[in-house]
Design a protein around this motif. Structure first.
Motif, PDB file in Angstrom:
ATOM      1  N   GLU A  11      19.500   0.124  11.026  1.00  0.00           N
ATOM      2  CA  GLU A  11      18.345   0.810  11.639  1.00  0.00           C
ATOM      3  C   GLU A  11      17.036   0.440  10.970  1.00  0.00           C
ATOM      4  N   SER A  12      17.070  -0.509  10.049  1.00  0.00           N
ATOM      5  CA  SER A  12      15.853  -0.876   9.319  1.00  0.00           C
ATOM      6  C   SER A  12      15.038  -1.872  10.138  1.00  0.00           C
ATOM      7  N   THR A  13      13.815  -1.473  10.470  1.00  0.00           N
ATOM      8  CA  THR A  13      12.960  -2.303  11.323  1.00  0.00           C
ATOM      9  C   THR A  13      12.589  -3.616  10.652  1.00  0.00           C
ATOM     10  N   HIS A  14      12.349  -3.557   9.345  1.00  0.00           N
ATOM     11  CA  HIS A  14      11.680  -4.685   8.693  1.00  0.00           C
ATOM     12  C   HIS A  14      12.587  -5.575   7.841  1.00  0.00           C
ATOM     13  N   THR A  15      13.803  -5.089   7.519  1.00  0.00           N
ATOM     14  CA  THR A  15      14.591  -5.803   6.504  1.00  0.00           C
ATOM     15  C   THR A  15      14.834  -7.279   6.845  1.00  0.00           C
ATOM     16  N   SER A  64       0.842  -1.210   0.000  1.00  0.00           N
ATOM     17  CA  SER A  64       0.000   0.000   0.000  1.00  0.00           C
ATOM     18  C   SER A  64       0.874   1.256   0.000  1.00  0.00           C
ATOM     19  N   GLN A  65       1.985   1.223   0.724  1.00  0.00           N
ATOM     20  CA  GLN A  65       2.901   2.379   0.680  1.00  0.00           C
ATOM     21  C   GLN A  65       3.411   2.586  -0.745  1.00  0.00           C
ATOM     22  N   HIS A  66       3.680   1.478  -1.398  1.00  0.00           N
ATOM     23  CA  HIS A  66       4.191   1.553  -2.762  1.00  0.00           C
ATOM     24  C   HIS A  66       3.121   2.142  -3.689  1.00  0.00           C
ATOM     25  N   SER A 122      19.074  -5.943   0.579  1.00  0.00           N
ATOM     26  CA  SER A 122      18.875  -4.994   1.682  1.00  0.00           C
ATOM     27  C   SER A 122      18.953  -3.544   1.186  1.00  0.00           C
ATOM     28  N   ASN A 123      18.498  -2.621   2.038  1.00  0.00           N
ATOM     29  CA  ASN A 123      18.501  -1.187   1.699  1.00  0.00           C
ATOM     30  C   ASN A 123      19.908  -0.711   1.324  1.00  0.00           C
ATOM     31  N   ASP A 124      20.893  -1.046   2.166  1.00  0.00           N
ATOM     32  CA  ASP A 124      22.264  -0.555   1.914  1.00  0.00           C
ATOM     33  C   ASP A 124      22.858  -1.154   0.640  1.00  0.00           C
ATOM     34  N   ALA A 158      -0.730   6.449   6.612  1.00  0.00           N
ATOM     35  CA  ALA A 158       0.097   5.620   5.721  1.00  0.00           C
ATOM     36  C   ALA A 158       1.261   6.432   5.183  1.00  0.00           C
ATOM     37  N   LYS A 159       2.361   5.763   4.985  1.00  0.00           N
ATOM     38  CA  LYS A 159       3.531   6.431   4.416  1.00  0.00           C
ATOM     39  C   LYS A 159       3.489   6.352   2.893  1.00  0.00           C
ATOM     40  N   TYR A 160       4.233   7.209   2.252  1.00  0.00           N
ATOM     41  CA  TYR A 160       4.558   7.084   0.830  1.00  0.00           C
ATOM     42  C   TYR A 160       5.993   7.558   0.699  1.00  0.00           C
ATOM     43  N   SER A 161       6.605   7.321  -0.471  1.00  0.00           N
ATOM     44  CA  SER A 161       8.046   7.556  -0.564  1.00  0.00           C
ATOM     45  C   SER A 161       8.414   9.009  -0.256  1.00  0.00           C
ATOM     46  N   SER A 162       9.446   9.143   0.569  1.00  0.00           N
ATOM     47  CA  SER A 162       9.965  10.447   0.965  1.00  0.00           C
ATOM     48  C   SER A 162      10.280  11.341  -0.234  1.00  0.00           C
ATOM     49  N   ILE A 163      10.674  10.737  -1.346  1.00  0.00           N
ATOM     50  CA  ILE A 163      11.190  11.519  -2.480  1.00  0.00           C
ATOM     51  C   ILE A 163      10.152  12.475  -3.056  1.00  0.00           C
ATOM     52  N   ILE A 174      10.271 -11.342   0.819  1.00  0.00           N
ATOM     53  CA  ILE A 174       9.546 -10.145   0.342  1.00  0.00           C
ATOM     54  C   ILE A 174      10.577  -9.178  -0.225  1.00  0.00           C
ATOM     55  N   LYS A 175      11.613  -8.931   0.571  1.00  0.00           N
ATOM     56  CA  LYS A 175      12.761  -8.160   0.093  1.00  0.00           C
ATOM     57  C   LYS A 175      13.847  -9.160  -0.270  1.00  0.00           C
ATOM     58  N   ARG A 176      14.515  -8.944  -1.376  1.00  0.00           N
ATOM     59  CA  ARG A 176      15.589  -9.873  -1.773  1.00  0.00           C
ATOM     60  C   ARG A 176      16.961  -9.272  -1.530  1.00  0.00           C
TER      61      ARG A 176
HETATM   62  N1  BYC Z   1      10.086   6.965   2.311  1.00  0.00           N
HETATM   63  O1  BYC Z   1      12.489  -1.123   7.905  1.00  0.00           O
HETATM   64  P1  BYC Z   1      12.516  -0.273   6.688  1.00  0.00           P
HETATM   65  C1  BYC Z   1       8.428   5.280  -7.597  1.00  0.00           C
HETATM   66  C2  BYC Z   1       9.991   3.726   6.296  1.00  0.00           C
HETATM   67  S1  BYC Z   1       7.508   4.749  -6.293  1.00  0.00           S
HETATM   68  C3  BYC Z   1       9.190   6.880   3.315  1.00  0.00           C
HETATM   69  O2  BYC Z   1      13.751  -0.329   5.861  1.00  0.00           O
HETATM   70  P2  BYC Z   1      10.977  -1.580   4.609  1.00  0.00           P
HETATM   71  C4  BYC Z   1       7.930   6.269  -8.558  1.00  0.00           C
HETATM   72  C5  BYC Z   1       9.399   2.312   6.259  1.00  0.00           C
HETATM   73  O3  BYC Z   1       8.127   2.299   5.645  1.00  0.00           O
HETATM   74  C6  BYC Z   1       8.768   4.461  -5.043  1.00  0.00           C
HETATM   75  N2  BYC Z   1       9.273   5.949   4.319  1.00  0.00           N
HETATM   76  O4  BYC Z   1      11.206  -0.567   5.821  1.00  0.00           O
HETATM   77  C7  BYC Z   1       6.616   6.642  -8.591  1.00  0.00           C
HETATM   78  C8  BYC Z   1       9.380   1.962   7.740  1.00  0.00           C
HETATM   79  O5  BYC Z   1       8.293   2.635   8.384  1.00  0.00           O
HETATM   80  P3  BYC Z   1       6.930   1.829   8.832  1.00  0.00           P
HETATM   81  C9  BYC Z   1       8.252   3.675  -3.921  1.00  0.00           C
HETATM   82  C10 BYC Z   1      10.295   5.077   4.238  1.00  0.00           C
HETATM   83  O6  BYC Z   1       9.552  -1.534   4.235  1.00  0.00           O
HETATM   84  C11 BYC Z   1       6.191   7.665  -9.437  1.00  0.00           C
HETATM   85  C12 BYC Z   1      10.635   2.652   8.257  1.00  0.00           C
HETATM   86  O7  BYC Z   1      10.955   3.687   7.328  1.00  0.00           O
HETATM   87  N3  BYC Z   1       8.833   2.347  -3.938  1.00  0.00           N
HETATM   88  O8  BYC Z   1       9.517   4.891  -7.599  1.00  0.00           O
HETATM   89  O9  BYC Z   1      11.601  -2.917   4.875  1.00  0.00           O
HETATM   90  C13 BYC Z   1       7.123   8.337 -10.252  1.00  0.00           C
HETATM   91  C14 BYC Z   1      11.796   1.680   8.385  1.00  0.00           C
HETATM   92  O10 BYC Z   1      12.237   1.247   7.084  1.00  0.00           O
HETATM   93  C15 BYC Z   1      11.240   5.094   3.201  1.00  0.00           C
HETATM   94  C16 BYC Z   1       8.444   1.387  -3.082  1.00  0.00           C
HETATM   95  O11 BYC Z   1       7.578   1.614  -2.268  1.00  0.00           O
HETATM   96  C17 BYC Z   1      11.115   6.089   2.212  1.00  0.00           C
HETATM   97  N4  BYC Z   1      11.985   6.236   1.194  1.00  0.00           N
HETATM   98  O12 BYC Z   1      11.863  -0.932   3.432  1.00  0.00           O
HETATM   99  C18 BYC Z   1       8.447   7.934 -10.235  1.00  0.00           C
HETATM  100  C19 BYC Z   1       9.110   0.060  -3.264  1.00  0.00           C
HETATM  101  N5  BYC Z   1      12.126   4.095   3.410  1.00  0.00           N
HETATM  102  O13 BYC Z   1       6.283   1.338   7.550  1.00  0.00           O
HETATM  103  C20 BYC Z   1       8.868   6.896  -9.402  1.00  0.00           C
HETATM  104  C21 BYC Z   1       8.609  -0.978  -2.324  1.00  0.00           C
HETATM  105  C22 BYC Z   1      11.750   3.476   4.547  1.00  0.00           C
HETATM  106  O14 BYC Z   1       7.349   0.714   9.726  1.00  0.00           O
HETATM  107  N6  BYC Z   1       9.014  -0.739  -0.976  1.00  0.00           N
HETATM  108  N7  BYC Z   1      10.668   4.074   5.048  1.00  0.00           N
HETATM  109  O15 BYC Z   1       6.098   2.888   9.518  1.00  0.00           O
HETATM  110  C23 BYC Z   1      10.205  -1.150  -0.457  1.00  0.00           C
HETATM  111  O16 BYC Z   1      11.041  -1.702  -1.127  1.00  0.00           O
HETATM  112  C24 BYC Z   1      10.435  -0.940   1.016  1.00  0.00           C
HETATM  113  O17 BYC Z   1       9.189  -0.701   1.639  1.00  0.00           O
HETATM  114  C25 BYC Z   1      11.427   0.220   1.336  1.00  0.00           C
HETATM  115  C26 BYC Z   1      11.544   0.326   2.869  1.00  0.00           C
HETATM  116  C27 BYC Z   1      12.786  -0.074   0.761  1.00  0.00           C
HETATM  117  C28 BYC Z   1      10.899   1.558   0.808  1.00  0.00           C
END
Ligand code: BYC
Length: 334
Positions: A225-229, A59-61, A241-243, A125-130, A237-239
């Motif tokens: 510092e990643s809670t979920h990795t 959903s964040q994605h 890591s962030n780093d 709900a979160k969405y990407s910081s960018i 789910i993740k293949r």
């Molecule tokens: N922004 O344990 P972690 C696109 C949060 S769309 C905000 O590492 P996880 C595009 C994280 O949610 C790009 N929050 O978490 C679209 C967690 O907080 P909660 C989006 C972030 O889930 C239009 C906390 O920090 N892509 O590209 O294992 C035009 C600890 O983090 C961020 C996706 O969503 C962030 N950057 O790993 C152009 C890809 N990073 O939820 C382009 C799918 C971390 O516990 N998602 N947090 O409250 C993923 O791969 C993973 O969810 C993440 C984070 C790598 C983002």
């Protein structure tokens, strides 16, 4: 399918203690399937923690895709040519489509579209910081394509092998389109750098200076510092890591920057022969957490735009429902 109501934003605790031998057998079978690299389908049994983790991430994605349409939408009326306007419109439309695939994948986990969007609109709900950074010049649009979509591809290609099949299938389609997005951005910048005026080249460099560090933060906090990795990698789910993804992105992008003729704004960026990777400077994680916490330059504007779109679109949803009810009430044609 949509009856397992849940709080999508609840913090994931540990998996609840297993109650029965049947549940233990289900858990053991699930673990064995994950270990064997099997895909899990929506109808399959899964632990609640796995389901909640996926629902959170997918959903964040999805939210990121539709909020990501906003900074680019800012430049549709000011694109410098018909060709660039058509490309930009197609790209933004693709992002909307990605949001739809992902919301549909999230719905298979037992949450309704309304619940998911409510979490976005109420700031839960979160969405990407960018997407909380502004698009100040036309060069920002090319830079988003090159760097933001480039980072997205790096992050998303491994998700094509996510253990949850509906997410993996959605990601295969999304990644194909993201490749086009990245290429069009790079092409747009290349034209400005190679055929543009000194002012246009300076505009590209300025955009790269502003987007570089926020793009590196897209990959999420450092692994330590990643809670979920750890758990997400255990579940497939993740293949990567962030780093490790961040490092892969830096390594690939440095070479592209050389061809483009821009300087990446990091004095510590240099090739480390021993590691076989580029070293890079420290990221400002305080800035990252401020932006994630709602205090970025455009957080309020982005959320307000989404809430406004939802409210102003109410009549479309009502009309679609009324039409569907009318069609359903009609007798089937012989
Ligand atoms: N922004 O344990 P972690 C696109 C949060 S769309 C905000 O590492 P996880 C595009 C994280 O949610 C790009 N929050 O978490 C679209 C967690 O907080 P909660 C989006 C972030 O889930 C239009 C906390 O920090 N892509 O590209 O294992 C035009 C600890 O983090 C961020 C996706 O969503 C962030 N950057 O790993 C152009 C890809 N990073 O939820 C382009 C799918 C971390 O516990 N998602 N947090 O409250 C993923 O791969 C993973 O969810 C993440 C984070 C790598 C983002």
């Amino acid at each position: 399918m949509y009856t397992q109501a849940m709080d999508t934003m609840g913090k994931d605790g540990d998996a609840p203690a297993l109650q029965t031998a049947d549940q233990q057998a289900l858990q053991a079978r699930f673990d064995a399937r994950i270990d064997a690299g099997d895909f899990i389908e929506a109808k399959d049994w899964m632990p609640d923690h796995y389901r909640k983790t996926l629902l959170r991430q997918i959903s964040q994605h999805a939210h990121s895709e539709i909020v990501g349409m906003l900074p680019e939408g800012n430049w549709v009326t000011r694109a410098p040519s018909l060709k660039r306007k058509a490309i930009l419109l197609a790209k933004i439309q693709d992002e909307g489509g990605h949001g739809l695939y992902l919301y549909a994948a999230a719905e298979t986990l037992g949450s309704s579209r309304d619940q998911l969007l409510h979490a976005l609109h109420t700031g839960k709900a979160k969405y990407s910081s960018i997407f909380n950074y502004p698009t100040l010049t036309w060069a920002d649009i090319g830079t988003i394509g090159w760097l933001v979509d480039g980072a997205a591809i790096m992050n998303q290609v491994p998700i094509c092998r996510c253990s949850y099949a509906p997410y993996a299938r959605a990601m295969i389609r999304i990644c194909r389109e993201e490749s086009f997005h990245q290429r069009q951005g790079y092409d747009s910048l290349l034209v400005m750098m190679q055929e543009g005026t000194p002012e246009q080249r300076a505009m590209v460099q300025d955009a790269v200076n502003r987007w570089w560090w926020p793009c590196l933060m897209m990959f999420g906090p450092p692994d330590a510092e990643s809670t979920h990795t750890a758990q997400s990698m255990r579940w497939g789910i993740k293949r990567i890591s962030n780093d490790d993804l961040r490092q892969k992105f830096v390594d690939a992008t440095v070479e592209q920057a050389k061809v483009l003729g821009v300087t990446l704004p990091d004095p510590h960026l240099h090739w480390n022969e021993a590691r076989g990777h580029y070293d890079f400077g420290h990221l400002d994680w305080d800035e990252f957490w401020r932006v994630v916490g709602g205090e970025g330059p455009c957080n309020r504007e982005r959320l307000a735009a989404r809430v406004n779109a939802w409210e102003e679109g109410a009549w479309v949803r009502e009309a679609a429902l009324a039409h569907a009810a009318k069609v359903a009430a009609q007798p089937l044609a012989a």
